[in-house]
Design an enzyme around this catalytic site. Structure first.
Site, PDB file in Angstrom:
ATOM      1  N   GLY A 207      -1.063   8.470   0.000  1.00  0.00           N
ATOM      2  CA  GLY A 207      -0.589   9.771   0.463  1.00  0.00           C
ATOM      3  C   GLY A 207       0.900   9.906   0.217  1.00  0.00           C
ATOM      4  O   GLY A 207       1.425   9.485  -0.827  1.00  0.00           O
TER       5      GLY A 207
ATOM      6  N   TYR B 170       3.283   8.297   1.338  1.00  0.00           N
ATOM      7  CA  TYR B 170       4.049   7.039   1.297  1.00  0.00           C
ATOM      8  C   TYR B 170       4.357   6.602  -0.133  1.00  0.00           C
ATOM      9  O   TYR B 170       5.118   5.662  -0.335  1.00  0.00           O
ATOM     10  CB  TYR B 170       3.303   5.926   2.037  1.00  0.00           C
ATOM     11  CG  TYR B 170       3.484   5.975   3.538  1.00  0.00           C
ATOM     12  CD1 TYR B 170       3.079   7.085   4.270  1.00  0.00           C
ATOM     13  CD2 TYR B 170       4.051   4.911   4.234  1.00  0.00           C
ATOM     14  CE1 TYR B 170       3.234   7.119   5.649  1.00  0.00           C
ATOM     15  CE2 TYR B 170       4.207   4.943   5.611  1.00  0.00           C
ATOM     16  CZ  TYR B 170       3.801   6.051   6.314  1.00  0.00           C
ATOM     17  OH  TYR B 170       3.962   6.091   7.676  1.00  0.00           O
TER      18      TYR B 170
ATOM     19  N   GLU C  52      -1.944  -4.748  13.470  1.00  0.00           N
ATOM     20  CA  GLU C  52      -0.846  -5.551  14.026  1.00  0.00           C
ATOM     21  C   GLU C  52      -1.285  -6.257  15.320  1.00  0.00           C
ATOM     22  O   GLU C  52      -0.907  -7.402  15.579  1.00  0.00           O
ATOM     23  CB  GLU C  52       0.358  -4.646  14.299  1.00  0.00           C
ATOM     24  CG  GLU C  52       1.583  -5.381  14.783  1.00  0.00           C
ATOM     25  CD  GLU C  52       2.799  -4.457  14.858  1.00  0.00           C
ATOM     26  OE1 GLU C  52       3.519  -4.345  13.846  1.00  0.00           O
ATOM     27  OE2 GLU C  52       3.008  -3.841  15.925  1.00  0.00           O
TER      28      GLU C  52
ATOM     29  N   HIS D 113       8.927  -9.403  15.216  1.00  0.00           N
ATOM     30  CA  HIS D 113       9.126  -7.951  15.208  1.00  0.00           C
ATOM     31  C   HIS D 113      10.549  -7.635  15.685  1.00  0.00           C
ATOM     32  O   HIS D 113      10.972  -8.150  16.730  1.00  0.00           O
ATOM     33  CB  HIS D 113       8.096  -7.287  16.125  1.00  0.00           C
ATOM     34  CG  HIS D 113       7.986  -5.819  15.914  1.00  0.00           C
ATOM     35  ND1 HIS D 113       9.004  -4.956  16.219  1.00  0.00           N
ATOM     36  CD2 HIS D 113       6.985  -5.053  15.406  1.00  0.00           C
ATOM     37  CE1 HIS D 113       8.626  -3.719  15.921  1.00  0.00           C
ATOM     38  NE2 HIS D 113       7.410  -3.750  15.428  1.00  0.00           N
ATOM     39  N   PRO D 114      11.276  -6.801  14.925  1.00  0.00           N
ATOM     40  CA  PRO D 114      12.678  -6.559  15.281  1.00  0.00           C
ATOM     41  C   PRO D 114      12.858  -5.880  16.635  1.00  0.00           C
ATOM     42  O   PRO D 114      13.931  -5.973  17.247  1.00  0.00           O
ATOM     43  CB  PRO D 114      13.186  -5.636  14.155  1.00  0.00           C
ATOM     44  CG  PRO D 114      11.959  -5.022  13.568  1.00  0.00           C
ATOM     45  CD  PRO D 114      10.869  -6.050  13.723  1.00  0.00           C
ATOM     46  N   GLY D 115      11.806  -5.244  17.118  1.00  0.00           N
ATOM     47  CA  GLY D 115      11.938  -4.534  18.390  1.00  0.00           C
ATOM     48  C   GLY D 115      11.679  -5.402  19.616  1.00  0.00           C
ATOM     49  O   GLY D 115      11.954  -4.977  20.744  1.00  0.00           O
TER      50      GLY D 115
ATOM     51  N   ASP E 121       4.895  -3.876   4.038  1.00  0.00           N
ATOM     52  CA  ASP E 121       4.906  -2.420   4.210  1.00  0.00           C
ATOM     53  C   ASP E 121       5.753  -1.772   3.122  1.00  0.00           C
ATOM     54  O   ASP E 121       6.815  -2.290   2.775  1.00  0.00           O
ATOM     55  CB  ASP E 121       5.517  -2.056   5.574  1.00  0.00           C
ATOM     56  CG  ASP E 121       4.465  -1.972   6.677  1.00  0.00           C
ATOM     57  OD1 ASP E 121       3.301  -2.351   6.436  1.00  0.00           O
ATOM     58  OD2 ASP E 121       4.821  -1.519   7.781  1.00  0.00           O
TER      59      ASP E 121
ATOM     60  N   PHE F 139       0.851  -1.194   0.000  1.00  0.00           N
ATOM     61  CA  PHE F 139       0.000   0.000   0.000  1.00  0.00           C
ATOM     62  C   PHE F 139       0.883   1.238   0.000  1.00  0.00           C
ATOM     63  O   PHE F 139       1.804   1.345   0.816  1.00  0.00           O
ATOM     64  CB  PHE F 139      -0.914   0.000   1.237  1.00  0.00           C
ATOM     65  CG  PHE F 139      -2.008  -1.010   1.116  1.00  0.00           C
ATOM     66  CD1 PHE F 139      -1.737  -2.362   1.216  1.00  0.00           C
ATOM     67  CD2 PHE F 139      -3.314  -0.603   0.874  1.00  0.00           C
ATOM     68  CE1 PHE F 139      -2.737  -3.310   1.070  1.00  0.00           C
ATOM     69  CE2 PHE F 139      -4.332  -1.540   0.731  1.00  0.00           C
ATOM     70  CZ  PHE F 139      -4.043  -2.896   0.831  1.00  0.00           C
TER      71      PHE F 139
HETATM   72  C1  UD2 Z   1       3.787  -0.616  12.331  1.00  0.00           C
HETATM   73  C2  UD2 Z   1       3.857  -1.815  11.417  1.00  0.00           C
HETATM   74  C3  UD2 Z   1       2.805  -1.669  10.322  1.00  0.00           C
HETATM   75  C4  UD2 Z   1       1.425  -1.567  10.932  1.00  0.00           C
HETATM   76  C5  UD2 Z   1       1.412  -0.399  11.898  1.00  0.00           C
HETATM   77  C6  UD2 Z   1       0.100  -0.420  12.665  1.00  0.00           C
HETATM   78  C7  UD2 Z   1       6.019  -2.917  11.027  1.00  0.00           C
HETATM   79  C8  UD2 Z   1       7.428  -2.716  10.646  1.00  0.00           C
HETATM   80  N1  UD2 Z   1       5.214  -1.864  10.881  1.00  0.00           N
HETATM   81  O1  UD2 Z   1       4.380   0.390  11.532  1.00  0.00           O
HETATM   82  O2  UD2 Z   1       2.831  -2.769   9.462  1.00  0.00           O
HETATM   83  O3  UD2 Z   1       1.105  -2.765  11.590  1.00  0.00           O
HETATM   84  O4  UD2 Z   1       2.476  -0.450  12.855  1.00  0.00           O
HETATM   85  O5  UD2 Z   1      -0.212   0.833  13.086  1.00  0.00           O
HETATM   86  O6  UD2 Z   1       5.644  -3.979  11.412  1.00  0.00           O
HETATM   87  N2  UD2 Z   1       0.520   3.618   4.725  1.00  0.00           N
HETATM   88  C9  UD2 Z   1       0.344   4.429   3.608  1.00  0.00           C
HETATM   89  N3  UD2 Z   1       0.125   5.759   3.792  1.00  0.00           N
HETATM   90  C10 UD2 Z   1       0.060   6.336   5.024  1.00  0.00           C
HETATM   91  C11 UD2 Z   1       0.234   5.519   6.156  1.00  0.00           C
HETATM   92  C12 UD2 Z   1       0.477   4.158   5.979  1.00  0.00           C
HETATM   93  O7  UD2 Z   1       0.404   3.952   2.473  1.00  0.00           O
HETATM   94  O8  UD2 Z   1      -0.142   7.547   5.099  1.00  0.00           O
HETATM   95  C13 UD2 Z   1       0.735   2.168   4.528  1.00  0.00           C
HETATM   96  C14 UD2 Z   1       2.163   1.886   4.038  1.00  0.00           C
HETATM   97  O9  UD2 Z   1       2.153   0.724   3.249  1.00  0.00           O
HETATM   98  C15 UD2 Z   1       2.903   1.651   5.328  1.00  0.00           C
HETATM   99  C16 UD2 Z   1       1.850   0.881   6.127  1.00  0.00           C
HETATM  100  O10 UD2 Z   1       0.600   1.476   5.771  1.00  0.00           O
HETATM  101  O11 UD2 Z   1       4.077   0.913   5.084  1.00  0.00           O
HETATM  102  C17 UD2 Z   1       2.024   0.898   7.655  1.00  0.00           C
HETATM  103  O12 UD2 Z   1       2.033   2.217   8.135  1.00  0.00           O
HETATM  104  P1  UD2 Z   1       3.273   2.794   8.937  1.00  0.00           P
HETATM  105  O13 UD2 Z   1       4.524   2.379   8.230  1.00  0.00           O
HETATM  106  O14 UD2 Z   1       3.078   4.233   9.164  1.00  0.00           O
HETATM  107  O15 UD2 Z   1       3.147   2.046  10.294  1.00  0.00           O
HETATM  108  P2  UD2 Z   1       4.272   1.910  11.431  1.00  0.00           P
HETATM  109  O16 UD2 Z   1       5.579   2.421  10.953  1.00  0.00           O
HETATM  110  O17 UD2 Z   1       3.768   2.455  12.715  1.00  0.00           O
END
Ligand code: UD2
Length: 297
Positions: A68, A70, A247, A177-179, A155, A65
């Site tokens: 916006g 991303y 998640e 999860h790496p963390g 992602d 995905f």
């Molecule tokens: C974590 C998780 C993510 C998801 C999220 C839940 C990992 C490394 N990351 O990452 O998979 O479970 O927590 O809240 O496990 N996206 C868009 N546009 C946006 C926002 C998100 O396309 O404006 C899509 C994009 O593919 C992105 C994914 O949604 O990679 C996950 O969003 P994130 O990367 O902001 O989430 P994050 O970093 O908190």
């Protein structure tokens, strides 16, 4: 068995390496308590695995995905995917975006293809994360069931750096999860409110898995996305959103439905973290991003 005669491989006395056994790893956990492999570099033979799956002529679908801001991550994601993700196999990538004209042209090898799916612009990042389950479920039901064998959901704010191939295939596949792979279960950021369908009681859970990469056989991922999207919707009706959106629901699902294969954090590292000694390779990792700048709100 006569003296000097070889015992069959499955009758070797304990402690003796079996002839032809793959080298193992003793510094990391390589098997779950329910006997699912945990895949680390050094625990598999890529040549053997590739030849098994080549003979089956499998197709692997992948979803990503890019909504916006991303969209900016998509080019590197796709370019590096072409170099490292199931090279030599049939791969069909589905890109979900609200900006289809911004999808970069990336040259793909034969047997590989990309389909762009246009989705409406969403204003809350939490809703993007949530809508992925519903859209992947629809994709499996409407389009994939008659030709793809496996699917991975990934992602976009990530890049491939090393092989991600047939060693990752299994019925239901999740990534540590790496963390949290080295911390005590009590510190896992599971959803802790009993009112949520993602609820995990103290003491529940095996590992903390990431939402940024999961997959498996089509029918298994169908079951996962169906359950998680229904539970997510049930929570929403009560005005609840789980701690880590989908998640959290994935983690609950995988506690009840154990994954048949677990991928080590080599399969989703985070670039802001220093590399740990047990990581002999980083295959896929999340890039450093400024959340305040990149998210819609
Ligand atoms: C974590 C998780 C993510 C998801 C999220 C839940 C990992 C490394 N990351 O990452 O998979 O479970 O927590 O809240 O496990 N996206 C868009 N546009 C946006 C926002 C998100 O396309 O404006 C899509 C994009 O593919 C992105 C994914 O949604 O990679 C996950 O969003 P994130 O990367 O902001 O989430 P994050 O970093 O908190």
């Amino acid at each position: 068995v006569e003296q000097g005669q070889m015992l069959p491989a499955d009758r070797q006395p304990p402690g003796l390496p079996m002839p032809g056994a793959a080298p193992g790893r003793s510094d990391v956990q390589t098997l779950t308590p329910w006997l699912a492999p945990v895949v680390w570099e050094g625990t598999f033979d890529p040549v053997v695995l590739d030849s098994i799956y080549q003979a089956k002529n499998i197709t692997i679908a992948a979803t990503v995905f890019a909504q916006g801001k991303y969209i900016r991550f998509l080019k590197k994601f796709l370019e590096t995917m072409e170099q490292h993700f199931f090279t030599g196999f049939n791969v069909h990538v589905f890109v979900y975006t609200d900006q289809p004209i911004e999808v970069p042209q990336v040259k793909m090898a034969s047997g590989r293809q990309l389909t762009v799916k246009t989705v409406p612009t969403v204003n809350r990042w939490q809703d993007i994360s949530a809508s992925r389950m519903v859209l992947v479920l629809a994709l499996i039901e409407d389009e994939l069931h008659d030709y793809a064998d496996f699917i991975f959901c990934l992602d976009v704010d990530s890049q491939f750096h090393g092989r991600w191939g047939t060693e990752s295939l299994g019925d239901l596949v999740s990534v540590l999860h790496p963390g949290y792979y080295k911390v005590d279960r009590s510190a896992f950021p599971y959803e802790r409110r009993p009112i949520s369908k993602a609820y995990m009681a103290p003491g529940d859970g095996d590992f903390y898995y990431c939402g940024g990469a999961f997959g498996g056989l089509l029918q298994e991922v169908h079951r996962l996305t169906k359950t998680c999207s229904t539970n997510f919707g049930d929570d929403a009706k009560k005005g609840i959103e789980a701690a880590w959106q989908e998640e959290s629901h994935i983690n609950r699902y995988l506690w009840i439905n154990k994954p048949s294969k677990v991928l080590s954090p080599e399969y989703l590292w985070q670039d802001f973290k220093p590399r740990e000694p047990e990581l002999h390779i980083i295959r896929f990792s999340g890039v450093v991003k400024n959340y305040a700048e990149i998210r819609p709100n």
